[in-house]
Scaffold this active site. Structure first.
Site, mmCIF file in Angstrom:
data_model
loop_
_atom_site.group_PDB
_atom_site.id
_atom_site.type_symbol
_atom_site.label_atom_id
_atom_site.label_comp_id
_atom_site.label_asym_id
_atom_site.label_seq_id
_atom_site.Cartn_x
_atom_site.Cartn_y
_atom_site.Cartn_z
ATOM 1 C CB CYS A 2 -0.935 0.103 1.187
ATOM 2 S SG CYS A 2 -1.959 -1.339 1.429
ATOM 3 N NE ARG A 27 4.426 1.905 -0.652
ATOM 4 C CZ ARG A 27 5.491 1.470 0.014
ATOM 5 N NH1 ARG A 27 6.682 1.599 -0.520
ATOM 6 N NH2 ARG A 27 5.369 0.912 1.181
ATOM 7 C CD1 TRP A 74 -0.744 -5.526 -4.106
ATOM 8 C CD2 TRP A 74 -0.439 -6.404 -2.078
ATOM 9 N NE1 TRP A 74 -0.304 -6.808 -4.266
ATOM 10 C CE2 TRP A 74 -0.108 -7.375 -3.041
ATOM 11 C CE3 TRP A 74 -0.328 -6.737 -0.730
ATOM 12 C CZ2 TRP A 74 0.327 -8.649 -2.706
ATOM 13 C CZ3 TRP A 74 0.099 -8.009 -0.388
ATOM 14 C CH2 TRP A 74 0.424 -8.950 -1.376
ATOM 15 C CG ASN A 100 2.235 0.655 4.030
ATOM 16 O OD1 ASN A 100 1.942 -0.509 3.807
ATOM 17 N ND2 ASN A 100 3.427 1.152 3.786
ATOM 18 N N GLY A 101 0.569 -1.373 6.268
ATOM 19 C CA GLY A 101 1.125 -2.367 7.196
ATOM 20 C C GLY A 101 0.055 -3.380 7.562
ATOM 21 C CD GLU A 489 16.669 -11.149 -11.434
ATOM 22 O OE1 GLU A 489 16.277 -11.855 -10.489
ATOM 23 O OE2 GLU A 489 16.181 -10.044 -11.704
ATOM 24 C CE LYS A 493 12.963 -8.918 -13.071
ATOM 25 N NZ LYS A 493 13.775 -9.036 -11.907
ATOM 26 C CD GLU A 496 9.390 -9.923 -10.854
ATOM 27 O OE1 GLU A 496 10.445 -9.732 -11.494
ATOM 28 O OE2 GLU A 496 9.068 -9.257 -9.885
ATOM 29 C CG HIS A 512 20.040 -35.606 -11.795
ATOM 30 N ND1 HIS A 512 20.540 -36.870 -11.589
ATOM 31 C CD2 HIS A 512 21.100 -34.822 -12.133
ATOM 32 C CE1 HIS A 512 21.854 -36.848 -11.774
ATOM 33 N NE2 HIS A 512 22.215 -35.619 -12.115
ATOM 34 C CE LYS A 609 11.001 -1.392 -7.370
ATOM 35 N NZ LYS A 609 11.719 -2.315 -8.269
HETATM 36 C C1 AGP Z 1 12.045 -8.168 -8.417
HETATM 37 O O1 AGP Z 1 11.810 -8.107 -9.780
HETATM 38 C C2 AGP Z 1 10.893 -8.511 -7.634
HETATM 39 N N1 AGP Z 1 9.813 -7.623 -7.844
HETATM 40 C C3 AGP Z 1 11.118 -8.937 -6.190
HETATM 41 O O2 AGP Z 1 11.599 -10.240 -6.248
HETATM 42 C C4 AGP Z 1 12.049 -8.084 -5.301
HETATM 43 O O3 AGP Z 1 13.363 -8.207 -5.733
HETATM 44 C C5 AGP Z 1 11.905 -8.556 -3.845
HETATM 45 O O4 AGP Z 1 10.582 -8.349 -3.429
HETATM 46 C C6 AGP Z 1 12.860 -7.872 -2.900
HETATM 47 O O5 AGP Z 1 12.650 -6.504 -2.853
HETATM 48 P P1 AGP Z 1 13.707 -5.555 -2.161
HETATM 49 O O6 AGP Z 1 14.966 -5.631 -2.940
HETATM 50 O O7 AGP Z 1 13.087 -4.203 -2.175
HETATM 51 O O8 AGP Z 1 13.903 -6.080 -0.764
#
Ligand code: AGP
Length: 614
Positions: A2, A27, A74, A100-101, A489, A493, A496, A512, A609
């Site tokens: 949020c 967010r 969120w 937020n929280g 990684e 990507k 996501e 395996h 994010k």
């Molecule tokens: C990255 O593309 C992601 N959205 C996610 O994995 C992110 O890296 C993870 O949530 C950690 O976030 P931070 O680096 O702000 O702690």
């Protein structure tokens, strides 16, 4: 999760609040709302969906109030709905709150308040907050003026368990707002005769560059010209202002179609910023913030690198270089696992936490645990003054500039660069390495920006490949050693932002089990940047080709590329920093596939994010 914003000043609050929310949509974006104090009391406007839906509500332009709070959600407790969206008010509509929280004990507080005659209209944890404030307010009749409001907020907050950043306005105090945070981000931007509030700095950077960075349980009474800070006993405290060097343009799209594409391109400059002035000719690597001694580093029994998602993947590259140069056992942990697995930590352990935002709940909790167990803690964050860096014994910054797209790109490459610079620094302190090797690695790091630029030139070729595979259902990423970290990684990507199922495998592990999934037409993407492992990985690629796989190779080696369907040749560099280059075609591939599918690249579904809840 949020995002929250707030404003108190002399201008109409609602357009400023909407502007801030739009910048915080990364967010959370399932509903949004705002409250202002109008002549006839507190206004409340909410709508489901994006902030745009809120901004189009009839009557929103008629709000005249110059003090207001706003929220983009969120969902955690309760479905995305108008009732569940913020702000929430108490039953008498005296107080309005954005939060937020997560309030972990909201259920028992709700029952307690119900027994006192309060009614609840939403499924949220947040709704207890305004009612709890009202409960204390009405019982503090002996207190006069703003103290009554402040004490009511303080008492309510002391009852809350969990995390919160909250902004509260009260009908009885049209010239004040009270804000406080615990384990959730909140900053105050100070300008002339006005104060701005936000979950992050870029959202209000166009209004001011001067900020108060709040610590947990600092209660702030805001007026138009002032901000007064109090501790939990309500003793006044002094708070310094911090100046932010980023410019507002840095947080805008700068002509790119999406933030993600802009941030991919920015890697040329962000990696340069990360290195900064740490390498000086004929000098040792400069890390004044750390001041590690040979004695201290030699005494370490192990290093943990703890992080989530992409930051954890950067940690895998960090482990490789730290173990190579420093010969200290280094383990990489997922923060949400680490915090519950009773890790072996003592005062001879160094725990490194990586987080772009510095607000990731699991990473912060893992840091707190490590401190309790006696470890020295070092935060690597992109956000100066983030919760993680303030909680940590030591902090260093990637200086990659604001990263807005949910899918992390430039933060990842900057984290790898910084981990390499850190490893070189530690090796120099330990005096256990060949200086020529370290100097060559430094030179390779300094050459990265130019090589990133050359790698981005492959964009069109990557785009063509994206057009060929965007309708696929499964994609496999493989690699050995550091290339396995790149594969992880690359796969993340793609998942996501394209919603295509993908897996990453250590290339030698395929046979395996997972090779059973390879059949005619399945796409396998391999990274080949470590020359010592190239031949081995090529054998694994041959195994999938034999079973009908379509292959894309990202390599810096001189290979016969004719056996592969597609290939991208990236510049050669030291294997330890090769992820910085090899990830770029994979970032671009995910980006172009997402575009081809017509998806929202910057705000993928179900993601936010900054993951500030467990
Ligand atoms: C990255 O593309 C992601 N959205 C996610 O994995 C992110 O890296 C993870 O949530 C950690 O976030 P931070 O680096 O702000 O702690």
């Amino acid at each position: 999760m949020c995002g929250i914003v707030g404003y108190i000043g002399t201008k109409k609050a609602s357009p400023i609040l909407i502007n801030g929310l739009l910048r915080l949509e990364y967010r959370g974006y399932d509903s949004a709302g705002l409250s202002t104090i109008e002549k006839n009391g507190i206004s409340l406007m909410k709508n489901i969906g994006r902030v745009k839906n809120l901004s189009e509500l009839p009557g929103i332009d008629d709000l005249e109030g110059t003090i207001g709070i706003a929220h983009t959600r969120w969902a955690t407790h309760g479905i995305p709905s108008k009732e569940n969206s913020h702000p929430h008010t108490d039953n008498s509509k005296n107080f309005s709150v954005v939060h937020n929280g997560i309030i972990e004990n909201y259920y028992s507080l709700r029952n307690k308040l119900k027994d006192e005659g309060y009614t609840f209209y939403s499924e949220t944890d947040t709704e207890v907050i305004p009612n709890l404030i009202h409960y204390y307010y009405k019982n503090l009749k002996d207190e006069i003026g703003i103290n009554r409001f402040l004490k009511a907020v303080r008492n309510a907050c002391l009852d809350l368990k969990g995390s919160f950043a909250i902004e509260v306005i009260c009908k009885d105090f049209p010239d004040n707002m009270i804000v406080v945070r615990k384990d959730s981000p909140l900053v105050i931007g100070k300008a002339d005769g006005e104060n701005y509030l936000s979950s992050d700095i870029p959202a209000i950077l166009s209004f001011t560059r001067t900020f108060y960075l709040l610590n947990d349980f600092e209660f702030v009474v805001l007026s138009r010209n002032d901000a007064k800070f109090y501790d939990t006993d309500l003793n006044p405290i002094n708070k310094e202002l911090t100046s932010i060097e980023w410019d507002a343009i840095g947080a805008e799209k700068n002509g790119y179609e999406d933030y993600m594409l802009k941030e991919i391109h920015e890697q040329v400059t962000s990696t340069r910023e990360t290195v900064g002035a740490r390498f000086q000719e004929n000098q040792k690597t400069c890390f004044n913030e750390l001041n590690f001694t040979k004695e201290y580093l030699s005494s370490l029994n192990r290093i943990y690198i703890v992080a989530c998602g992409t930051a954890m993947h950067a940690g895998l590259a960090g482990k490789a270089i730290i173990e190579k140069l420093c010969r200290i056992q280094t383990e990489v942990d997922i923060a949400s696992e680490f915090r519950y697995r009773d890790p072996l930590i003592d005062d001879k352990t160094l725990c490194i936490f990586i987080s772009q935002s510095g607000e990731t709940a699991d990473t912060i909790a893992a840091l707190k645990l490590s401190k309790q167990k006696g470890a020295k803690t070092l935060a690597i964050s992109n956000v100066i003054g983030s919760s993680l860096s303030r909680e940590s014994d030591l902090a260093i910054y990637t200086h990659a500039g604001p990263e807005i797209a949910v899918a992390s790109t430039k933060a990842y490459t900057s984290q790898i660069v910084l981990l390499n610079v850190l490893a070189i620094y530690m090796a120099e302190v330990l005096e256990n390495n060949d200086i020529n090797y370290l100097n060559t690695l430094k030179k390779d790091i300094l050459e990265l920006p130019e090589k990133i630029s050359q790698t981005i030139e492959h964009s069109e070729c990557v785009k063509d490949f994206a057009k060929k595979i965007y309708q696929e259902k499964d994609v496999f990423y493989i690699g050995r050693g550091i290339d396995n970290a790149i594969a992880k990684e690359g796969s993340l990507k793609l998942k996501e932002i394209s919603y295509i199922h993908s897996e990453s495998y250590a290339a030698g592990e395929l046979k395996h089990g997972a090779i059973a999934l390879i059949e005619k037409g399945v796409t396998v993407i391999a990274s080949l940047t470590d020359k010592d492992l190239t031949k081995k990985t090529i054998s694994n690629i041959q195994e999938v080709i034999t079973r009908g796989a379509k292959t894309l190779i990202v390599t810096n080696q001189d290979l016969d590329l004719s056996t592969f369907d597609f290939s991208i040749k990236i510049p050669e560099t030291n294997a330890f920093i090769s992820p910085v280059l090899a990830i770029i075609p994979l970032q671009l591939l995910a980006y172009y596939i997402s575009k081809e599918k017509g998806l929202d690249v910057d705000k993928p579904r179900n993601l936010a994010k900054s993951v500030t809840v467990e």
